[in-house]
Design a protein around this motif. Structure first.
Motif, PDB file in Angstrom:
ATOM      1  N   LEU A 274     -38.249  -9.825  19.566  1.00 45.19           N
ATOM      2  CA  LEU A 274     -37.085 -10.650  19.872  1.00 45.19           C
ATOM      3  C   LEU A 274     -37.177 -11.274  21.263  1.00 45.19           C
ATOM      4  O   LEU A 274     -36.867 -12.452  21.450  1.00 45.19           O
ATOM      5  CB  LEU A 274     -35.802  -9.821  19.735  1.00 45.19           C
ATOM      6  CG  LEU A 274     -34.498 -10.604  19.942  1.00 45.19           C
ATOM      7  CD1 LEU A 274     -34.380 -11.752  18.938  1.00 45.19           C
ATOM      8  CD2 LEU A 274     -33.287  -9.680  19.812  1.00 45.19           C
TER       9      LEU A 274
ATOM     10  N   VAL B 192     -33.213  -8.646  26.014  1.00 41.92           N
ATOM     11  CA  VAL B 192     -32.755  -8.070  24.747  1.00 41.92           C
ATOM     12  C   VAL B 192     -31.771  -6.935  25.002  1.00 41.92           C
ATOM     13  O   VAL B 192     -30.773  -6.768  24.294  1.00 41.92           O
ATOM     14  CB  VAL B 192     -33.960  -7.591  23.909  1.00 41.92           C
ATOM     15  CG1 VAL B 192     -33.499  -6.837  22.666  1.00 41.92           C
ATOM     16  CG2 VAL B 192     -34.825  -8.785  23.506  1.00 41.92           C
TER      17      VAL B 192
ATOM     18  N   THR C 107     -26.813   2.713  11.655  1.00 45.41           N
ATOM     19  CA  THR C 107     -28.061   1.956  11.639  1.00 45.41           C
ATOM     20  C   THR C 107     -28.689   2.027  13.010  1.00 45.41           C
ATOM     21  O   THR C 107     -28.038   2.344  13.998  1.00 45.41           O
ATOM     22  CB  THR C 107     -27.829   0.487  11.283  1.00 45.41           C
ATOM     23  OG1 THR C 107     -26.892  -0.066  12.202  1.00 45.41           O
ATOM     24  CG2 THR C 107     -27.315   0.346   9.873  1.00 45.41           C
TER      25      THR C 107
ATOM     26  N   LEU D 165     -28.045  -7.652  25.262  1.00 47.14           N
ATOM     27  CA  LEU D 165     -27.290  -8.097  24.090  1.00 47.14           C
ATOM     28  C   LEU D 165     -26.403  -6.972  23.575  1.00 47.14           C
ATOM     29  O   LEU D 165     -26.739  -5.795  23.729  1.00 47.14           O
ATOM     30  CB  LEU D 165     -28.256  -8.556  22.995  1.00 47.14           C
ATOM     31  CG  LEU D 165     -29.214  -9.673  23.412  1.00 47.14           C
ATOM     32  CD1 LEU D 165     -30.179 -10.009  22.269  1.00 47.14           C
ATOM     33  CD2 LEU D 165     -28.441 -10.925  23.822  1.00 47.14           C
TER      34      LEU D 165
ATOM     35  N   SER E  69     -30.919 -12.255  16.557  1.00 48.88           N
ATOM     36  CA  SER E  69     -30.588 -11.205  17.523  1.00 48.88           C
ATOM     37  C   SER E  69     -29.569 -10.231  16.946  1.00 48.88           C
ATOM     38  O   SER E  69     -29.671  -9.014  17.145  1.00 48.88           O
ATOM     39  CB  SER E  69     -30.035 -11.815  18.810  1.00 48.88           C
ATOM     40  OG  SER E  69     -30.967 -12.702  19.362  1.00 48.88           O
TER      41      SER E  69
ATOM     42  N   GLY F 178     -30.256   0.179  16.039  1.00 43.68           N
ATOM     43  CA  GLY F 178     -30.176  -1.165  16.604  1.00 43.68           C
ATOM     44  C   GLY F 178     -31.447  -1.659  17.254  1.00 43.68           C
ATOM     45  O   GLY F 178     -31.402  -2.379  18.235  1.00 43.68           O
ATOM     46  N   THR F 179     -32.575  -1.265  16.729  1.00 46.70           N
ATOM     47  CA  THR F 179     -33.824  -1.783  17.295  1.00 46.70           C
ATOM     48  C   THR F 179     -34.537  -2.677  16.310  1.00 46.70           C
ATOM     49  O   THR F 179     -35.669  -3.038  16.508  1.00 46.70           O
ATOM     50  CB  THR F 179     -34.772  -0.636  17.698  1.00 46.70           C
ATOM     51  OG1 THR F 179     -34.983   0.169  16.537  1.00 46.70           O
ATOM     52  CG2 THR F 179     -34.195   0.209  18.801  1.00 46.70           C
ATOM     53  N   GLY F 180     -33.869  -3.046  15.250  1.00 42.16           N
ATOM     54  CA  GLY F 180     -34.484  -3.966  14.304  1.00 42.16           C
ATOM     55  C   GLY F 180     -34.294  -3.495  12.895  1.00 42.16           C
ATOM     56  O   GLY F 180     -34.125  -2.306  12.640  1.00 42.16           O
ATOM     57  N   PRO F 181     -34.293  -4.441  11.989  1.00 45.79           N
ATOM     58  CA  PRO F 181     -33.978  -4.132  10.604  1.00 45.79           C
ATOM     59  C   PRO F 181     -35.019  -3.250   9.934  1.00 45.79           C
ATOM     60  O   PRO F 181     -34.718  -2.560   8.987  1.00 45.79           O
ATOM     61  CB  PRO F 181     -33.911  -5.499   9.926  1.00 45.79           C
ATOM     62  CG  PRO F 181     -34.451  -6.486  10.889  1.00 45.79           C
ATOM     63  CD  PRO F 181     -34.517  -5.851  12.234  1.00 45.79           C
TER      64      PRO F 181
ATOM     65  N   VAL G  41     -31.347  -7.860  14.687  1.00 45.46           N
ATOM     66  CA  VAL G  41     -32.100  -6.832  15.413  1.00 45.46           C
ATOM     67  C   VAL G  41     -31.150  -5.810  16.024  1.00 45.46           C
ATOM     68  O   VAL G  41     -31.365  -4.600  15.928  1.00 45.46           O
ATOM     69  CB  VAL G  41     -32.976  -7.483  16.506  1.00 45.46           C
ATOM     70  CG1 VAL G  41     -33.585  -6.418  17.415  1.00 45.46           C
ATOM     71  CG2 VAL G  41     -34.076  -8.329  15.863  1.00 45.46           C
ATOM     72  N   ARG G  42     -30.070  -6.289  16.631  1.00 39.25           N
ATOM     73  CA  ARG G  42     -29.175  -5.384  17.346  1.00 39.25           C
ATOM     74  C   ARG G  42     -28.296  -4.556  16.417  1.00 39.25           C
ATOM     75  O   ARG G  42     -27.727  -3.552  16.819  1.00 39.25           O
ATOM     76  CB  ARG G  42     -28.298  -6.162  18.336  1.00 39.25           C
ATOM     77  CG  ARG G  42     -29.118  -6.854  19.426  1.00 39.25           C
ATOM     78  CD  ARG G  42     -29.835  -5.854  20.327  1.00 39.25           C
ATOM     79  NE  ARG G  42     -28.902  -5.227  21.255  1.00 39.25           N
ATOM     80  CZ  ARG G  42     -29.222  -4.214  22.047  1.00 39.25           C
ATOM     81  NH1 ARG G  42     -30.436  -3.697  22.006  1.00 39.25           N
ATOM     82  NH2 ARG G  42     -28.331  -3.721  22.871  1.00 39.25           N
ATOM     83  N   SER G  43     -28.150  -5.030  15.170  1.00 35.54           N
ATOM     84  CA  SER G  43     -27.344  -4.248  14.225  1.00 35.54           C
ATOM     85  C   SER G  43     -28.230  -3.333  13.396  1.00 35.54           C
ATOM     86  O   SER G  43     -27.740  -2.381  12.777  1.00 35.54           O
ATOM     87  CB  SER G  43     -26.576  -5.179  13.281  1.00 35.54           C
ATOM     88  OG  SER G  43     -27.482  -5.939  12.503  1.00 35.54           O
TER      89      SER G  43
ATOM     90  N   PHE H  89     -25.313 -19.233  20.721  1.00 38.16           N
ATOM     91  CA  PHE H  89     -26.017 -17.944  20.652  1.00 38.16           C
ATOM     92  C   PHE H  89     -25.013 -16.793  20.737  1.00 38.16           C
ATOM     93  O   PHE H  89     -24.972 -15.908  19.883  1.00 38.16           O
ATOM     94  CB  PHE H  89     -27.028 -17.868  21.802  1.00 38.16           C
ATOM     95  CG  PHE H  89     -27.794 -16.577  21.859  1.00 38.16           C
ATOM     96  CD1 PHE H  89     -28.903 -16.370  21.051  1.00 38.16           C
ATOM     97  CD2 PHE H  89     -27.415 -15.568  22.737  1.00 38.16           C
ATOM     98  CE1 PHE H  89     -29.617 -15.182  21.105  1.00 38.16           C
ATOM     99  CE2 PHE H  89     -28.126 -14.381  22.797  1.00 38.16           C
ATOM    100  CZ  PHE H  89     -29.226 -14.187  21.977  1.00 38.16           C
TER     101      PHE H  89
ATOM    102  N   ILE I  61     -32.260 -17.305  29.503  1.00 37.55           N
ATOM    103  CA  ILE I  61     -32.722 -16.436  28.426  1.00 37.55           C
ATOM    104  C   ILE I  61     -32.297 -15.000  28.725  1.00 37.55           C
ATOM    105  O   ILE I  61     -32.666 -14.449  29.759  1.00 37.55           O
ATOM    106  CB  ILE I  61     -34.253 -16.520  28.282  1.00 37.55           C
ATOM    107  CG1 ILE I  61     -34.660 -17.974  28.012  1.00 37.55           C
ATOM    108  CG2 ILE I  61     -34.755 -15.602  27.189  1.00 37.55           C
ATOM    109  CD1 ILE I  61     -36.106 -18.269  28.322  1.00 37.55           C
TER     110      ILE I  61
END
Ligand code: SF4
Lengths: 376, 682
Positions: free
Chosen positions: A362, B452, A6, B455, B282, A8-11, B285-287, B415, B449
């Protein structure tokens, strides 16, 4: 092993292939098969393990030979089941499948269908699975109108646990758990479904392949949740439960075959070639009843309207059948109306949110509005 | 006369952490000359009133002002389970405690320095928590005969001398608010409701809080009812001006920003539930996996459902199910379809979800089960905190059904814990239970914070082709053929051609995944599922032990905690060390599997004290696994530990004998105040 990773920059860029456009008709979102299919394509390599003579075999064969008609890519078809004899069904279909836990198939399938609109999701369940332990999930799936096709195999008994009465068993039934007769009043699954705001309700019989497949076809084309009750013979624990409906002679009086737009006639043929009996509305009570059709009386016979906005006539039809004798059992599509589909609307809201606020950022989300900075 | 005495030294500052802070201007008008301003290192304020008085909002606003000012802070909301308990009664009292300081702090504080009591019930319910000398601000308008009788005050405590030991400010808050709103045209009822903003204005004056953010907040909150917004702002300013002009409040206080407590960065204040929701977005987004939440409303987890339902533009699907079982069922269905699937609940919900968690163990699909623990058993204490679901998380299923368990330590840590749970779930294809609790969920603290890009990378690999070659050379897909390293099975999502397969809750044959009732295969599968969870890579537990365990003068006592007790335990350990005690501290984030070095750590100390908000559940696990005779210290009051109480318990149970003097420990307790020697607390 071959794998895809996948992003990893967003769904939105996820590994699930191109997410379908929302608002399109459900079946149009499911990819089509590359070439023609046959029933064989839908048979898995697993040995079928129902009791010899079980009605489930006929239903399996009917479904396997019906699926090629839809022409869907096999990998985009999923069968989800609960627990019970019927719930072994997914193992025998060469599609994706999940044999889950007792009563929960509609809930599991709801999550799958709501998150993957490119799939054709089918639920296989039984009278105990759907109406007893899973009753809550069934009624909520129906009211939500998720794009699911629910096949409820009703054999009016618990088969897998060896013969206790079920929520559709007739009062007074002698079983292992009711040696002096069952005290429970049974559910009428179709009345229940209509009360739960179902947009598609139908009934068919395991042994009538042609009818079964015509109902499957209508269900597959329906937008939203379709409930198909299939009377299924359990030859071990409740043999002959539906014989009245299967025997050619008794069926004439017992079975009311519904067809959208046709007068509701059944029984031995009258002079006009249609059944000598008809369903009419009682002027005084508004209820339905069965009459002998006379030549002058044909106008009074109700014309079946599966698309009627109000479910009241469909409900009245479900009440014609006698729970004990099964006389006046309507089969066919009782209701098939269009109303908003849950997963379509869910996808629409996602699209709308992006249109109105832009795709999610994000970094901006985490930062929020109320921050302070500590300098190094 | 006041009890708020500042101390010249602050032993809490961590010299390793330094930074300077840009302080936003303190607005609210010019301060009159002639009023004294004193500097304090820290203050604990408790706002208390009727459930309908808006105390949570008042506390939230004061917190926001304080966060933007740059103090370190920690909060403790405390409210009844009833939405509107009968007005003016003890069960209807709602409170919000806030601890803020010019240095790094860890807890919402043991005892308030200031109590704002909006009615007699609020006074009665809270006064016992105040040390003598504390300030009490009461709304005298509510101290009517009837209201006093309702809570069993035979005479008014404002007149019978029972509050003599406190510094009491009698303020007719309601009357003053009504006067301020005279020309507003609001009905009396509506005008009265702004009295909490009057109180907030007064406290904001007392502690030199910046005021712009609250005014902006009120304008946004009541954007559709500008007259209400203006009324609230008027009351807020009136409260501020009242402090400025009335002689009753002769002193105001400054608590400098906690510059040294924060490493450089951009900060915001965040509650545990919000941090957890952000962690989930998060992780999505990261997955690269779309987030699917199946949830059923339950206190104190519902806020995560509310929050995630607002983030549809991130592709987040939230599904409010018909019950807890459907909520996890739908999530599991979405997991099968390739979503990052989550269900959020509290203890009673986990009980209902047990069977489906077991199915997820058997299916070996990634699934996050978030349990915001509350007081139990049964309905228990829905709005109070507890840690008593640990053994449920570990064992609450039929059969051998191991599930990894992760627990955050602080509100902001929710988080990171969410990201960690997502990592374990996706890498090992397993359900993971995330154990937060009511204290973390509603409490808040400053949070740096993250960028991104900082993460973790959570990209996953989906199976895309066959993984097994048959004897005849043809290729096929085996859904239970495992990765030799992680023992994870392939995640083959529907829609992938050629990988059509069926999975289910019945035992399956190793590799092929076909139904199998074979005894040896079942034994193998049970052991393999256990080995997979046992083999999850988790970081070693870190021990904070300045003196080290070795040598004749080494540390003998280790305090080990998990989850939300981190703040109170750390505060207690600091107190003990200040008194000369040698104590080591370690905190567990991973409860299953335990960190690989835990056994070694435990055996390095003569005594191990385990404080928990249950009757010893972690202690039981440690004893069973490591045969170490750990000592439990337990509290199940629905409230977090207090640092002082914990320090005493650790000293006693842990045999921390090398304290400077017996009296020294006392000096660290609340008695320190009466001597006028405020010691910096944590
Ligand atoms: S018990 Fe009945 S329903 Fe079950 S497989 Fe046998 S015949 Fe079919």
């Amino acid at each position: 092993m071959s794998e895809t990773t996948t992003n990893g920059t967003g769904p939105a860029a996820g590994g699930l292939g191109v997410m379908p456009l929302s608002s399109a008709r459900s079946l149009e979102l499911v990819p089509k098969a590359d070439g023609p299919q046959s029933a064989k394509d839908f048979k898995s390599d697993q040995e079928v393990r129902w009791c010899p003579g079980c009605g489930d075999y006929a239903i399996l064969a009917a479904v396997q030979s019906f699926m090629p008609e839809l022409g869907l890519a096999r990998e985009n078809v999923v069968f989800v089941s609960g627990i019970g004899c019927s719930s072994r069904f997914p193992y025998y279909m060469n599609t994706y499948g999940m044999h889950s836990i007792h009563g929960r198939a509609p809930a599991i399938a709801t999550g799958l269908a709501a998150s993957r609109r490119d799939l054709s999701v089918w639920v296989v369940t039984g009278d105990g699975d759907a109406l007893s332990i899973g009753g809550n999930h069934l009624i909520h799936a129906l009211r939500r109108n998720v794009n699911l096709k629910i096949l409820l195999f009703n054999n009016r008994i618990y088969g897998l646990t060896k013969g206790q009465y079920s929520p559709t068993s007739e009062i007074g039934k002698i079983t292992k758990s009711t040696p002096m007769g069952s005290l429970d009043a049974p559910f009428n699954p179709l009345s229940l479904a209509l009360g739960a705001e179902a947009s598609f309700v139908a009934r068919t019989i395991d042994s009538d392949r042609k009818h079964l497949q015509s109902v499957l076809r209508a269900a597959a084309e329906h937008e939203g949740t379709a409930l198909v009750e299939i009377y299924q013979n359990c030859n071990i624990f409740n043999d002959g439960a539906f014989d009245t409906l299967k025997d050619k002679v008794s069926a004439q009086e017992a079975v009311i075959r519904l067809e959208h737009g046709a007068p509701i006639r059944f029984g031995a043929p009258a002079e006009d070639g249609l059944g000598a009996k008809g369903v009419v509305r009682d002027r005084a009570t508004g209820d339905l009843r069965v009459i002998d059709v006379t030549v002058e009386g044909t106008d009074e016979v109700l014309v079946h309207d599966a698309r009627a906005a109000s479910p009241t006539t469909a409900f009245a039809l479900t009440r014609l059948a006698d729970a004990d004798t099964l006389h006046h059992t309507p089969i066919g599509v009782l209701r098939d109306v269009s109303r908003p589909v849950y997963d379509t609307q869910m996808a629409d809201q996602l699209d709308q949110a992006v249109q109105q606020q832009g795709a999610g950022d994000l970094g901006a989300l985490l930062a929020g509005n109320d921050t302070w900075t500590v300098a190094g | 006369m006041t009890s708020q005495v500042s101390s010249p030294i602050d032993e809490e500052h961590d010299p390793a952490v330094a930074g300077t802070r840009e302080v936003p201007g303190t607005a609210g008008g010019q301060r009159a000359p002639g009023k004294e301003t004193r500097r304090l290192e820290r203050v604990i304020i408790r706002f208390a009133g009727d459930s309908g008085d808006g105390m949570q909002l008042t506390g939230d606003r004061f917190t926001s002002e304080t966060a933007s000012f740059g103090n370190d802070l920690s909060t403790l909301p405390n409210f009844p389970a009833e939405i509107r308990a009968p007005a003016g009664t003890l069960p209807g009292v709602s409170s919000f405690q806030l601890h803020f300081a010019d240095h790094d702090i860890l807890t919402p504080g043991d005892a308030p320095d200031v109590l704002v009591a909006m009615n007699p019930a609020a006074l009665k319910a809270n006064i016992a928590d105040l040390p003598r000398g504390a300030e009490v601000i009461v709304n005298t308008d509510e101290f009517t005969k009837r209201a006093l009788q309702k809570v069993g005050y035979p005479a008014s405590p404002l007149e019978d001398g029972s509050l003599d030991g406190y510094s009491v400010h009698q303020v007719p808050l309601t009357t003053l608010t009504l006067e301020a709103l005279k020309g507003s045209g609001l009905a009396r009822r509506d005008a009265e409701r702004a009295k909490n903003m009057f109180a907030l204005g007064l406290l904001s004056w007392m502690y030199h809080r910046p005021t712009e953010s609250t005014e902006a907040f009120l304008r946004t909150k009541f954007a559709r009812k500008p007259e209400i917004a203006e009324a609230n702002i008027t009351a807020y300013r009136a409260g501020w001006n009242f402090g400025e002009t009335t002689e009753d409040f002769a002193v105001s206080y400054e608590v400098a920003p906690a510059a040294a407590a924060f490493p450089p960065g951009t900060y915001r204040n965040i509650s545990g539930n919000l941090a957890l929701a952000y962690g989930l977005v998060s992780a999505s987004v990261r997955s690269g996996l779309p987030l699917f939440l199946g949830s059923y409303p339950i206190t104190p987890a519902s806020d995560i459902l509310h929050e995630l339902s607002r983030h549809k533009r991130f592709g987040v699907r939230t599904f409010q199910a018909e019950d807890e079982i459907a909520a996890i069922g739908a999530a599991l269905g979405a997991a099968f379809g390739g979503s990052l699937a989550v269900t959020t609940t509290s203890g009673p919900g986990v009980a209902l979800k047990s069977e489906t968690i077991g199915l997820a163990v058997s299916l070996e699909l990634p699934l996050l089960v978030v349990d915001i623990q509350r007081g139990g058993p049964s309905t228990g204490l829905p709005t109070k905190t507890e840690q008593a679901d640990l053994l449920q998380a570990m064992h609450g299923r039929n059969g051998e059904a191991p599930v990894p368990v992760v627990a955050p330590a602080t509100p902001a840590d929710c988080f990171d814990a969410a990201l960690e749970a997502a990592r374990i779930a996706t890498v090992y294809r397993t359900p993971v239970i995330l154990l937060s609790d009511g204290y973390l969920a509603n409490g808040s603290e400053p949070w740096r914070i993250p960028e991104v890009s900082e993460l973790p990378d959570l990209r996953v690999r989906f199976a895309s082709g066959p993984n097994h070659t048959k004897a005849d050379g043809t290729q096929e897909f085996w859904p239970y053929l495992r990765d030799p390293e992680t023992l994870a099975r392939p995640w083959a999502v529907p829609g992938t051609p050629g990988l059509e397969h069926r999975i289910g809750g019945i035992e399956k044959q190793d590799g092929t995944g076909n139904i199998s009732y074979d005894p040896a295969n079942h034994d193998l599968m049970v052991r393999t599922r256990q080995a997979k969870v046992d083999g999850i890579a988790v970081p070693d537990v870190v021990v904070d032990d300045p003196d080290g365990p070795d040598g004749p003068d080494g540390t003998r006592t280790l305090v080990l905690g998990w989850g939300s007790t981190y703040g109170p335990i750390t505060a207690a350990v600091r107190r003990l060390r200040r008194a000369g005690g040698k104590v080591a501290q370690a905190h567990l984030r991973h409860l299953n599997p335990f960190p690989a070095n835990l056994g070694r750590v435990l055996s390095g100390y003569e005594r191990v004290v385990v404080p928990e908000m249950n009757l010893g559940q972690l202690a039981q696990m440690l004893r069973a696994k490591y045969l170490v005779d750990v000592v439990s210290y337990n509290q199940v009051t629905g409230l977090p530990f207090k640092a002082e109480q914990l320090a005493r318990a650790i000293a006693e149970l842990g045999g921390v004998s090398d304290l400077d003097a017996a009296g020294e420990l006392d000096a660290l307790g609340e008695q320190g105040r009466s001597k006028g020697q405020e010691r910096t607390d944590v």
